[in-house]
Design a protein around this motif. Sequence first.
Motif: not given
Length: 251
Positions: A62-63, A117-122, A190-193, A200-203
């Motif tokens: 997130v940061l 990882e790049l997908s989640i951050m995007f 969270i949706a991406a995870e 991650g917390l979403g997963f």
Amino acid sequence: MESRRRLVRLGSILAVPVLWFVASRFGLIAGLPTPVEVADAYVAELYRDDFWISTIRSTIRVLASFVVAAAVAVPLGLLIGRYTIFADLTFPALEMLRPIPPIAWIPFTILVLPAAELSIMFITFLGAFFPILLNTIQGARGVEVEYPRAAQSLGANSYQTFRHVIFPGALPAIHAGMIVGMGLAWVNLIAAEMVAGGTGLGFLTWSAYTSGSYPTIIVGVITIGLLGAISSALVRLLGDWQIGWTEPRPN
């Protein structure tokens, strides 16, 4: 007056576990764990490495995504807000991309980007980018015409006018967009995870659902809420420090 507001805020927070206890105790919501069950699950999670790894990983995502989003959206929004030709060249395409739900981007990013990882951050980046961009545009356009003219009449060049007049004048709107963007960054993360992340917390929350560990689901939700509230509060404090010359905002 301030002490009364604090009591009201405290009461609103305490009302949540009370209503939660009533709903779980009397079966008003089927399958809802009791606060005691969730507290026991929370203590157990605190001793698990996976919980801390997931928490740290989500926070870093997130940061990092938020910082990149702000670094791109603020200068872009200032340029769009002040220069008509630049707005005509860029804003229509951005406005077409803005309504696309973040979930719709996940299959595309998994195919195009080389790592999950790049997908989640995007996806997280998109959550923060558009609120910051739109608020920056409105902030730049909201600067009174007389202010840049006054600066130029005193000998300021275009860069000095932009740096010392336009940017400070847009700061209140920029920080309002950052507060909204931080919250949406957590939503998108969270949706991406849940879909693409192995950590991650979403997963963690989704894994608890698939395994039927309902108290752990609430643990994940509470942790996400706490981290989201803390990060938004930090952004708000940053804004109050940078725009201390404006009228105090109600907290």
